[in-house]
Motif scaffolding. Structure first.
Motif, PDB file in Angstrom:
ATOM      1  N   MET A   1       0.840  -1.187   0.000  1.00  0.00           N
ATOM      2  CA  MET A   1       0.000   0.000   0.000  1.00  0.00           C
ATOM      3  C   MET A   1       0.886   1.252   0.000  1.00  0.00           C
ATOM      4  N   LYS A   2       0.440   2.270  -0.705  1.00  0.00           N
ATOM      5  CA  LYS A   2       1.170   3.539  -0.731  1.00  0.00           C
ATOM      6  C   LYS A   2       0.383   4.558   0.082  1.00  0.00           C
ATOM      7  N   ILE A   3       1.056   5.167   1.055  1.00  0.00           N
ATOM      8  CA  ILE A   3       0.398   6.050   2.012  1.00  0.00           C
ATOM      9  C   ILE A   3       0.942   7.464   1.876  1.00  0.00           C
ATOM     10  N   ASP A  56       0.800  21.243  -3.994  1.00  0.00           N
ATOM     11  CA  ASP A  56       1.700  20.418  -3.187  1.00  0.00           C
ATOM     12  C   ASP A  56       0.950  19.234  -2.573  1.00  0.00           C
ATOM     13  N   ILE A  57      -0.278  19.470  -2.182  1.00  0.00           N
ATOM     14  CA  ILE A  57      -1.113  18.374  -1.678  1.00  0.00           C
ATOM     15  C   ILE A  57      -1.359  17.360  -2.790  1.00  0.00           C
ATOM     16  N   ARG A  58      -1.650  17.866  -3.991  1.00  0.00           N
ATOM     17  CA  ARG A  58      -1.906  16.988  -5.128  1.00  0.00           C
ATOM     18  C   ARG A  58      -0.696  16.112  -5.424  1.00  0.00           C
ATOM     19  N   ALA A  59       0.485  16.712  -5.397  1.00  0.00           N
ATOM     20  CA  ALA A  59       1.712  15.946  -5.659  1.00  0.00           C
ATOM     21  C   ALA A  59       1.940  14.882  -4.587  1.00  0.00           C
ATOM     22  N   THR A  60       1.550  15.190  -3.348  1.00  0.00           N
ATOM     23  CA  THR A  60       1.778  14.256  -2.238  1.00  0.00           C
ATOM     24  C   THR A  60       0.859  13.053  -2.296  1.00  0.00           C
ATOM     25  N   VAL A  61      -0.401  13.255  -2.640  1.00  0.00           N
ATOM     26  CA  VAL A  61      -1.358  12.137  -2.639  1.00  0.00           C
ATOM     27  C   VAL A  61      -1.377  11.389  -3.965  1.00  0.00           C
ATOM     28  N   ASN A  62      -0.704  11.912  -4.965  1.00  0.00           N
ATOM     29  CA  ASN A  62      -0.723  11.285  -6.290  1.00  0.00           C
ATOM     30  C   ASN A  62      -0.248   9.831  -6.237  1.00  0.00           C
ATOM     31  N   GLY A  63      -1.094   8.933  -6.708  1.00  0.00           N
ATOM     32  CA  GLY A  63      -0.742   7.520  -6.744  1.00  0.00           C
ATOM     33  C   GLY A  63      -0.883   6.788  -5.430  1.00  0.00           C
ATOM     34  N   CYS A  64      -1.380   7.471  -4.395  1.00  0.00           N
ATOM     35  CA  CYS A  64      -1.493   6.838  -3.066  1.00  0.00           C
ATOM     36  C   CYS A  64      -2.860   6.181  -2.878  1.00  0.00           C
ATOM     37  N   ASP A  65      -2.898   5.237  -1.963  1.00  0.00           N
ATOM     38  CA  ASP A  65      -4.130   4.498  -1.670  1.00  0.00           C
ATOM     39  C   ASP A  65      -4.905   5.105  -0.513  1.00  0.00           C
ATOM     40  N   VAL A  66      -4.178   5.611   0.477  1.00  0.00           N
ATOM     41  CA  VAL A  66      -4.794   6.195   1.674  1.00  0.00           C
ATOM     42  C   VAL A  66      -3.970   7.405   2.092  1.00  0.00           C
ATOM     43  N   VAL A  67      -4.556   8.225   2.980  1.00  0.00           N
ATOM     44  CA  VAL A  67      -3.885   9.422   3.479  1.00  0.00           C
ATOM     45  C   VAL A  67      -3.889   9.399   5.004  1.00  0.00           C
TER      46      VAL A  67
END
Length: 206
Positions: A1-3, A56-67
């Motif tokens: 998983m990518k967080i 910056d938020i968009r770049a951080t969550v890009n491709g992630c499954d959960v936050v």
């Protein structure tokens, strides 16, 4: 998983990242200071930026499954400024799961109906700015389509995991006095994929 992680260089955030990394997950963390991040959370992929900036938020969550967010207040409005943007970006990208760290002040008062703890005699704090910031974040999530959980620890000293964590939805368990940063991070990690915690405030303590 990518967080995706916000607030990763803080006490709970850094503990959460180490735990998740050693469980085999990939961590993508938004950081303000690359050098500090390299020292504190070398396990994470670092996105240098600002939590109040949508790109910056968009770049951080890009491709992630959960936050996961452990953004604090630090006498600023960063938390209340960033949460609407995090919500918006997550909804646009179809990422549904968010676990965030709040404060016991935004739980319901056990003894004064209709009040939050920070508004009641249960709170010993004279200043309410931090609780009000966390309340704004809670109300933002409550009106969202996300599957959110707000973990609400009471007094939060540094410390290793002790276990024996008690929790209650919407309330702080009776006689709860403290919980360590590491046990808070562990609890947050363990509820990441638990539907029974969706759309809940969770009071935690020993």
């Amino acid at each position: 998983m990518k967080i995706a992680v916000f607030g990763g260089t803080g006490r709970v955030g850094s503990s959460f990242i180490r735990l998740a990394y050693h469980q085999g997950h990939t961590i993508q963390a938004l950081v303000r200071d690359q050098d500090k991040a390299q020292e504190l959370i070398p396990e994470a992929i670092h996105i240098v930026g600002d939590a109040t900036q949508e790109e910056d938020i968009r770049a951080t969550v890009n491709g992630c499954d959960v936050v996961f967010s452990s953004l604090g207040t630090d006498k600023t409005t960063t938390l209340s400024d960033s949460m609407p943007l995090i919500r918006e970006v997550m909804e646009k990208q179809g990422i549904n799961r968010l676990v965030t760290i709040g404060t016991a002040g935004i739980l319901n008062s056990r003894y004064e109906e209709g009040k939050y703890r920070f508004q009641s005699s249960e709170s010993k704090r004279t200043k309410t700015f931090a609780a009000e910031e966390h309340l704004k974040a809670y109300l933002e999530l409550q009106s969202s389509s996300l599957n959110w959980t707000i973990i609400c620890p009471t007094y939060l000293p540094d410390g290793e995991e002790e276990g024996g964590v008690r929790f209650e939805f919407d309330l702080l368990p009776k006689d709860g006095k403290k919980i360590s940063t590491n046990d808070t991070a562990r609890f947050a990690y363990e509820v990441l994929d638990s539907p029974s915690f969706f759309n809940k405030r969770v009071g935690i303590c020993y």
